[in-house]
Design a protein around this motif. Structure first.
Motif, mmCIF file in Angstrom:
data_model
loop_
_atom_site.group_PDB
_atom_site.id
_atom_site.type_symbol
_atom_site.label_atom_id
_atom_site.label_comp_id
_atom_site.label_asym_id
_atom_site.label_seq_id
_atom_site.Cartn_x
_atom_site.Cartn_y
_atom_site.Cartn_z
ATOM 1 N N VAL A 107 -9.087 3.848 -6.813
ATOM 2 C CA VAL A 107 -7.698 3.779 -7.216
ATOM 3 C C VAL A 107 -8.037 2.305 -7.567
ATOM 4 O O VAL A 107 -6.747 1.855 -8.768
ATOM 5 C CB VAL A 107 -6.811 3.771 -5.672
ATOM 6 C CG1 VAL A 107 -5.191 2.954 -5.821
ATOM 7 C CG2 VAL A 107 -6.655 4.637 -5.138
ATOM 8 N N GLU A 132 0.830 -1.059 0.304
ATOM 9 C CA GLU A 132 0.247 -0.360 -0.095
ATOM 10 C C GLU A 132 1.197 1.834 0.325
ATOM 11 O O GLU A 132 0.670 2.485 -0.728
ATOM 12 C CB GLU A 132 -0.749 0.287 1.318
ATOM 13 C CG GLU A 132 -2.251 -0.755 1.353
ATOM 14 C CD GLU A 132 -2.433 -0.510 2.183
ATOM 15 O OE1 GLU A 132 -3.049 -0.445 2.899
ATOM 16 O OE2 GLU A 132 -4.505 -1.202 1.553
ATOM 17 N N GLU A 189 2.215 1.625 -3.502
ATOM 18 C CA GLU A 189 1.198 2.170 -4.818
ATOM 19 C C GLU A 189 0.962 3.930 -3.896
ATOM 20 O O GLU A 189 0.762 4.248 -4.622
ATOM 21 C CB GLU A 189 0.012 1.272 -4.185
ATOM 22 C CG GLU A 189 0.307 0.123 -4.798
ATOM 23 C CD GLU A 189 0.169 -0.121 -6.645
ATOM 24 O OE1 GLU A 189 0.041 1.200 -6.752
ATOM 25 O OE2 GLU A 189 0.544 -0.586 -7.055
ATOM 26 N N ARG A 190 0.680 3.937 -3.056
ATOM 27 C CA ARG A 190 0.774 5.758 -2.564
ATOM 28 C C ARG A 190 1.715 6.262 -2.892
ATOM 29 O O ARG A 190 1.503 7.360 -3.768
ATOM 30 C CB ARG A 190 0.555 6.001 -1.030
ATOM 31 C CG ARG A 190 -0.427 5.487 -0.400
ATOM 32 C CD ARG A 190 -1.578 5.624 1.117
ATOM 33 N NE ARG A 190 -0.351 5.588 1.847
ATOM 34 C CZ ARG A 190 -0.599 4.085 2.898
ATOM 35 N NH1 ARG A 190 -0.963 3.587 2.489
ATOM 36 N NH2 ARG A 190 0.888 3.901 3.409
ATOM 37 N N ARG A 229 3.648 5.765 -5.750
ATOM 38 C CA ARG A 229 4.435 4.992 -7.204
ATOM 39 C C ARG A 229 2.118 6.403 -7.407
ATOM 40 O O ARG A 229 2.576 7.058 -8.491
ATOM 41 C CB ARG A 229 2.857 4.060 -7.461
ATOM 42 C CG ARG A 229 3.740 3.744 -8.602
ATOM 43 C CD ARG A 229 3.122 2.409 -9.626
ATOM 44 N NE ARG A 229 4.311 2.111 -9.079
ATOM 45 C CZ ARG A 229 5.688 1.520 -9.839
ATOM 46 N NH1 ARG A 229 5.653 1.598 -10.835
ATOM 47 N NH2 ARG A 229 6.391 0.460 -9.634
ATOM 48 N N GLY A 230 1.122 6.286 -6.678
ATOM 49 C CA GLY A 230 0.836 7.224 -7.067
ATOM 50 C C GLY A 230 1.119 9.304 -7.097
ATOM 51 O O GLY A 230 0.154 9.117 -8.002
ATOM 52 N N ASP A 231 1.371 8.995 -5.843
ATOM 53 C CA ASP A 231 1.741 10.497 -5.942
ATOM 54 C C ASP A 231 2.798 10.743 -7.085
ATOM 55 O O ASP A 231 2.771 11.618 -7.513
ATOM 56 C CB ASP A 231 2.964 10.622 -4.671
ATOM 57 C CG ASP A 231 1.317 10.640 -3.019
ATOM 58 O OD1 ASP A 231 0.641 11.126 -3.509
ATOM 59 O OD2 ASP A 231 2.690 10.542 -2.155
ATOM 60 N N ASP A 281 0.610 2.312 -15.454
ATOM 61 C CA ASP A 281 0.314 2.929 -13.729
ATOM 62 C C ASP A 281 -1.142 3.456 -13.598
ATOM 63 O O ASP A 281 -0.732 3.970 -14.984
ATOM 64 C CB ASP A 281 1.946 3.262 -13.093
ATOM 65 C CG ASP A 281 3.132 2.874 -13.345
ATOM 66 O OD1 ASP A 281 3.259 2.435 -12.441
ATOM 67 O OD2 ASP A 281 3.610 3.135 -14.356
ATOM 68 N N ARG A 310 -6.255 1.058 -11.363
ATOM 69 C CA ARG A 310 -5.706 0.202 -11.220
ATOM 70 C C ARG A 310 -5.908 -1.391 -12.359
ATOM 71 O O ARG A 310 -5.272 -1.654 -13.354
ATOM 72 C CB ARG A 310 -4.799 -1.061 -10.414
ATOM 73 C CG ARG A 310 -4.447 0.475 -9.266
ATOM 74 C CD ARG A 310 -3.966 -0.913 -8.323
ATOM 75 N NE ARG A 310 -3.597 0.382 -7.379
ATOM 76 C CZ ARG A 310 -3.770 -0.022 -5.623
ATOM 77 N NH1 ARG A 310 -4.158 -0.943 -5.583
ATOM 78 N NH2 ARG A 310 -2.506 0.826 -4.689
ATOM 79 N N THR A 361 -3.798 5.786 -11.010
ATOM 80 C CA THR A 361 -3.958 6.630 -10.252
ATOM 81 C C THR A 361 -5.044 6.855 -9.935
ATOM 82 O O THR A 361 -5.718 6.945 -11.038
ATOM 83 C CB THR A 361 -2.732 6.953 -9.526
ATOM 84 O OG1 THR A 361 -3.072 8.045 -8.325
ATOM 85 C CG2 THR A 361 -2.996 8.945 -9.961
ATOM 86 N N ILE A 382 3.176 9.068 -10.074
ATOM 87 C CA ILE A 382 1.627 9.474 -11.224
ATOM 88 C C ILE A 382 1.104 10.866 -11.253
ATOM 89 O O ILE A 382 1.350 12.001 -11.849
ATOM 90 C CB ILE A 382 0.872 8.339 -11.179
ATOM 91 C CG1 ILE A 382 2.004 7.081 -11.482
ATOM 92 C CG2 ILE A 382 -0.031 8.812 -12.785
ATOM 93 C CD1 ILE A 382 2.974 7.307 -12.269
ATOM 94 N N GLN A 383 1.543 11.419 -9.711
ATOM 95 C CA GLN A 383 0.423 12.609 -10.338
ATOM 96 C C GLN A 383 0.932 13.951 -10.022
ATOM 97 O O GLN A 383 0.940 15.082 -10.941
ATOM 98 C CB GLN A 383 -0.586 12.694 -8.811
ATOM 99 C CG GLN A 383 -2.208 12.057 -8.567
ATOM 100 C CD GLN A 383 -2.620 12.549 -7.474
ATOM 101 O OE1 GLN A 383 -2.561 13.507 -7.466
ATOM 102 N NE2 GLN A 383 -3.301 11.308 -6.556
#
Length: 557
Positions: free
Chosen positions: A345, A285, A288-289, A291-293, A363, A349, A365, A295-296
């Motif tokens: 999220v 998790e 993933e957070r 990676r999401g940050d 990837d 995915r 998000t 991508i944003q």
């Protein structure tokens, strides 16, 4: 590693036969039930103190003096029906053998020894058995906990479970998928995992559950038509279910001792493996957070320098020199969930993985209610990249429509040549999504397909554009749906009858509204030249509103 501590076997289990082998029982003889001497004993109770309520008496030995047996002979049938294991008569039995109930082992002592001596013997042997179980449980727990605290990981832990039992062991997630295993390979793993998954899906009657661990012992189909024995314990922390620990034995005839030993291992392993699963889940998790940050930050272009972008991209193993495609969609969760953010999220995915291709990386998000997929492209000229993006967008649209149970809008911008251009492609995709949603489109739409809007992007922020919007759009906001009526009228090519049918109003009502619109903005909207000007003003206004939303999202990132 399963040494003398592992001998939780038949020798440690007190049975009627083991009781008869004790020196205190010298000279005792079995009067009835000689074929049931392998039944287990746990404690002893005087016959005169048996409670009258119908509680079961499984594994209970009853003690009686001969004279008490004569006085309470009528109780024996009822006691036998309640599952009592054995009746020990402390002296010669004066009753005829026909008076003894069936289903009850009866032992006659040669010499009276007293209830205290027999009860103490039974208690010592039972406690010895419990002590062996506790020692073995402690040994198993210490072995697994030591590996866990050294950070061994799930695969090493399941290998230790396999070593302790000397049989294959498997860890399953809540969906019944194998996440770690030892001792199985190829066809055997596939066959047995399918059999175990089907067996676990059938549930288990309450009468067969073994305490809070929900341990099961079931036959399962193995490779080559063989039958294996599966010992499985549920991994449960509080009310959260995390999967199963499974031991597989290549036999359909497992002794009571082996069952008991394997139960101990699986039940001790549930806590340790469950903790490791939770730890791995937390790490995943967090990754993933992060990676999401990233991508944003990439789609908003919010890195402080190219060095920062490159360093974070290297951490996430993303090649910043690749061509990228950015795809966005308005997310619709198929059902209510406790954590909508996590649900969005997961949906993102899912959208990223709809087209499996080992040559590309995707990837995902979620930004609010917008799903964002960043996907590398195979390469080639711009035409090839656009075709690849169009194909993926259509797949993404089809899968999301099925998953969400409703039509969705999917949009994408032009290909981004390198990570530094991703923010431009994302902005185009967001603008295309905003326009598509305003127009009621539910399909895969590219930024370039909306040329009648996007060609105006360079002038939308000019003073002339704002003046045109103020003169043709703003005045119509004060009236009842005047702007919507004009938009529909222009969308139908200035055809009064077609617009009236679309709006479900009379033609005269439509003409009256057009007159009111013309008076409000000071020009006759039925004139072709004025229609073009109004059309341009409406598009500039829509484009300005969509770009404002994208700008606000970027500022509040």
């Amino acid at each position: 590693m399963a040494t003398a501590h592992a001998n939780a076997d038949e020798g440690n289990r007190l049975t009627i036969q083991r009781l008869l082998d004790e020196p205190l029982m010298s000279g005792a003889r079995v009067v009835a039930g000689a074929e049931r001497l392998d039944h287990e004993l746990t404690w002893m109770l005087p016959l005169t103190e048996v409670p009258p309520w119908p509680d079961p008496l499984d594994a209970v030995a009853l003690y009686a003096r001969p004279e008490a047996l004569q006085a309470n002979g009528t109780m024996l049938t009822a006691i036998a029906a309640r599952g009592a294991t054995v009746l020990v008569v402390d002296g010669p039995i004066d009753l005829p053998r026909t008076a003894l109930p069936g289903g009850l082992v009866v032992i006659e002592m040669a010499l009276p020894v007293g209830f205290g001596a027999l009860n103490r013997l039974l208690a010592e042997r039972t406690l010895s058995q419990e002590l062996q179980v506790m020692r073995y449980s402690s040994h198993v727990h210490a072995s697994l906990a030591g590996l866990f605290h050294r950070g061994a990981g799930l695969q090493i832990l399941i290998r230790e479970v396999s070593n302790l039992t000397r049989n294959p062991a498997v860890a399953l997630n809540p969906r019944g998928q194998v996440v770690a295993q030892n001792g199985l390979a190829g066809n055997a793993l596939e066959t047995l995992s399918d059999s175990v998954r089907r067996m676990l899906a059938t549930g288990v009657p309450a009468a067969r559950r073994s305490g809070p661990h929900e341990t099961r012992v079931d036959p399962v189909a193995g490779p080559g038509g063989t039958t294996w024995t599966c010992i499985s314990s549920a991994i449960q922390h509080g009310k959260a279910f995390h999967g199963w620990v499974v031991i597989l034995v290549a036999s359909d005839a497992l002794s009571h001792a082996d069952q008991a030993r394997h139960r101990i291992v699986t039940e001790q392993a549930t806590a340790i493996l469950g903790s490791e699963m939770l730890r791995q889940h937390s790490v995943e998790e967090a990754e993933e957070r992060a990676r999401g940050d990233f991508i944003q930050a990439l789609v908003h272009g919010s890195f402080s320098s190219e060095h920062e972008m490159r360093a974070r991209a290297d951490h996430h193993e993303i090649d910043i020199g690749s061509p990228f495609g950015v795809f966005v969609a308005h997310g619709e969760l198929p059902h209510s969930v406790d954590n909508p953010v996590a649900g969005m999220v997961r949906l993102a995915r899912y959208a990223a993985g709809v087209s499996l291709d080992s040559a590309v990386r995707a990837d995902a998000t979620a930004i609010g209610d917008v799903l964002v997929v960043l996907r590398t492209l195979r390469g080639g000229d711009d035409a090839a990249l656009r075709r690849e993006m169009a194909d993926f967008a259509q797949r993404m649209y089809d899968e999301l429509e099925t998953r969400c149970g409703t039509a969705v809008a999917v949009s994408y911008g032009r290909p981004a040549h390198g990570a530094g251009k991703v923010c431009d492609s994302y902005r185009e995709a967001r603008i295309a999504l905003g326009i598509a949603r305003r127009l009621g489109r539910t399909s895969a739409t590219s930024y370039q397909e909306l040329r009648s809007f996007t060609v105006l992007a360079e002038i939308v922020d000019s003073e002339n554009s704002r003046r045109l919007v103020r003169e043709f759009v703003e005045p119509l906001r004060s009236g009842p749906n005047l702007l919507g009526t004009l938009t529909d009228y222009l969308a139908h090519g200035g055809n009064v009858n077609a617009t009236a049918r679309a709006l479900n109003v009379h033609r005269n009502t439509m003409l009256a509204k057009l007159d009111r619109i013309s008076r409000t903005i000071g020009v006759d909207v039925r004139e072709p030249e004025n229609q073009f000007t109004a059309w341009l003003a409406i598009r500039l206004n829509l484009l300005a509103e969509v770009e404002a939303v994208a700008d606000r999202e970027s500022r509040f990132r």
